[in-house]
Design an enzyme around this catalytic site. Structure first.
Site, short mmCIF file in Angstrom:
data_model
loop_
_atom_site.label_atom_id
_atom_site.label_comp_id
_atom_site.label_asym_id
_atom_site.label_seq_id
_atom_site.Cartn_x
_atom_site.Cartn_y
_atom_site.Cartn_z
N HIS A 59 0.82 -1.22 0.00
CA HIS A 59 0.00 0.00 0.00
C HIS A 59 0.85 1.27 0.00
O HIS A 59 0.48 2.26 -0.64
CB HIS A 59 -1.00 -0.04 1.15
CG HIS A 59 -2.08 -1.06 0.93
ND1 HIS A 59 -2.41 -2.03 1.84
CD2 HIS A 59 -2.86 -1.29 -0.16
CE1 HIS A 59 -3.38 -2.79 1.34
NE2 HIS A 59 -3.65 -2.38 0.13
N GLU A 103 -15.25 0.11 -6.32
CA GLU A 103 -15.00 -1.32 -6.12
C GLU A 103 -16.18 -2.08 -6.71
O GLU A 103 -17.33 -1.78 -6.42
CB GLU A 103 -14.85 -1.59 -4.61
CG GLU A 103 -14.87 -3.05 -4.20
CD GLU A 103 -13.74 -3.89 -4.77
OE1 GLU A 103 -12.57 -3.53 -4.60
OE2 GLU A 103 -14.05 -4.93 -5.40
N ASP A 132 -18.60 -1.17 -11.65
CA ASP A 132 -17.53 -1.70 -12.49
C ASP A 132 -16.59 -0.53 -12.82
O ASP A 132 -17.01 0.47 -13.41
CB ASP A 132 -18.17 -2.27 -13.76
CG ASP A 132 -17.14 -2.79 -14.75
OD1 ASP A 132 -16.05 -2.19 -14.87
OD2 ASP A 132 -17.42 -3.81 -15.39
N GLY A 133 -15.32 -0.65 -12.44
CA GLY A 133 -14.36 0.44 -12.61
C GLY A 133 -14.22 0.89 -14.05
O GLY A 133 -14.05 2.09 -14.33
N ASP A 150 -5.88 -0.30 -8.14
CA ASP A 150 -5.46 -1.32 -7.17
C ASP A 150 -6.29 -2.56 -7.44
O ASP A 150 -7.27 -2.85 -6.76
CB ASP A 150 -5.68 -0.79 -5.75
CG ASP A 150 -5.29 -1.81 -4.71
OD1 ASP A 150 -4.66 -2.82 -5.07
OD2 ASP A 150 -5.62 -1.61 -3.52
N SER A 151 -5.85 -3.29 -8.45
CA SER A 151 -6.63 -4.41 -8.98
C SER A 151 -6.08 -5.75 -8.50
O SER A 151 -4.95 -5.84 -8.05
CB SER A 151 -6.54 -4.33 -10.52
OG SER A 151 -6.79 -5.57 -11.10
N ASP A 153 -5.17 -9.79 -9.75
CA ASP A 153 -4.60 -10.32 -10.99
C ASP A 153 -5.66 -10.21 -12.10
O ASP A 153 -6.84 -10.10 -11.82
CB ASP A 153 -4.23 -11.81 -10.82
CG ASP A 153 -3.14 -12.03 -9.79
OD1 ASP A 153 -2.34 -11.10 -9.55
OD2 ASP A 153 -3.08 -13.13 -9.22
#
Lengths: 261, 261
Positions: A59, A103, A132-133, A150-151, A153
């Site tokens: 972070h 998120e 949905d981003g 900040d996803s 995988d």
């Protein structure tokens, strides 16, 4: 000893005490483990996201370089980041920042608040949007000072966040974007492809590394896309444990040595 | 996919193609694997020692800090180090160095020359002595400029190399000693105990870290025992890939953050 281990090259055997929670949400399989040495650990679709003990490495390193580079940090958009760790670090730096966090999975927020309260501590102080981003970025037209991706995988529902098309939409909203670009050791193809996608959108892309013992390959990367060349790096008036201006600069040097060979 | 994985907390799953060699020597079980991404890998008693691809991280970081600190590097004693990597780095820095390498297990030298030829390349250019390092140090009385302990984990036959008694004998031969002090993540007890043993013998002990993805815990430590305080760090006129004066200094800072908490 009982271990949790991802089904992934270079994943570490993480000693655990017990599983505290598991549930299949609309988007992914969410698990929480109590570990032996690292506190509680969040796992999404079998991939370790963060632990209470070492969350600061990830972070701090996804957050402070962008904050130290950007002239302003008043309006920041986080895509993903449902555990709250990125928002917490931003608020330590600028308690007046206007933070929107988009998120997709409400369940991640709920579970993080319950099992990782220290990581999630900022979630009640920011603007959390369940959406949905990719869709959010497509329809937004408000300029931000920084966008942080900040996803997880690139699982099916997160894959779009690594695409050139997504970076093009995001670039319309901000001239500084930072994202995790996976491990050059354990996810070399995704790592190189993502950086390539960023380079097609941003004039300058700076990739830097951090050592995260709980991630497969342990050497993990982040990349910042910018319109201008990197010149000034401000001093950060926050007590950090891993991030420093020196480590950030040095970790860009690392990258070329390791990955380009 | 087929993996090699140590039976150890935080050990990584290392993808392998096949086993090339295994044999029980007088001291230990020696294995060589052909890995998928890291070339050949040496394993002793189930513990990864080095791979052709990432050996430089360990070998640069155990060697160059001591070389950069010591006024002289004409006479250097290596205890262990049968794969030859430490000797190779010393000769890159000072091709006239008089190097004695005391390895207990002749088989490690033979296997390294055969399967890790680039790592082992210096072994024919130095004075290799097959002997128990502890006994060798006890009976020696020649002064050296530096002693480097390149040991395995403290398995029964290597345990003495982590003891206060051994450091006392070694200290009579040199005022600078460097040794690997295990991972603060995966071998915290041995790590702290070894540093404590060193501090009982040497007036100053400096512990520093490196990120080694193939070792359990990935964050690995080395410690330098000295009679004098660390002041000058010479520039190293060798092209290194991981070691730099800046990374060495920064990695001492890391340590306090991670381990002392």
């Amino acid at each position: 000893m009982e271990y949790f281990v991802e089904d992934h090259p270079y994943a570490p055997l993480i000693p655990i005490k017990k599983k505290l929670f598991d549930e299949k949400s609309k988007y992914q399989y969410i698990e929480i483990y109590e570990t032996k040495h690292l506190g509680n650990m969040l796992v999404l679709d079998g991939a370790v996201q963060t632990t209470e003990k070492d969350d600061f490495i990830y972070h701090e390193m996804i957050t402070y370089p962008a904050l130290a580079i950007s002239k302003k940090s008043d309006d920041i958009l986080i895509i993903g980041g449902g555990d709250g760790g990125v928002a917490r670090e931003i608020l330590r730096f600028n308690k007046h920042a206007n933070i929107e966090l988009v998120e997709i999975d409400e369940k991640v927020i709920e579970v993080s608040k319950r099992f990782l309260p220290e990581v999630a501590s900022a979630l009640d102080r920011i603007n959390v949007i369940i959406d949905d981003g990719i869709e959010f970025v497509k329809k937004s037209n408000k300029r931000r000072d920084i966008i942080i991706i900040d996803s997880t995988d690139p699982t099916p529902y997160a894959e779009g966040l690594f695409s050139r098309e997504f970076y093009e939409y995001a670039h319309k909203l901000s001239s500084i974007l930072v994202t995790q670009t996976e491990s050059p050791i354990s996810d070399r193809k995704v790592h190189l492809k993502t950086i390539d996608n960023m380079k097609r959108v941003f004039k300058y892309v700076y990739t830097y590394l951090a050592c995260i013992p709980t991630y497969p390959g342990s050497i993990f990367s982040f990349s910042i896309g910018m319109d201008k060349e990197l010149r000034e790096i401000k001093d950060i008036d926050v007590k950090t444990r891993y991030y420093s201006k020196e480590r950030f600069l040095l970790s860009m040097d690392d990258f070329t040595k390791w990955v380009m060979e």
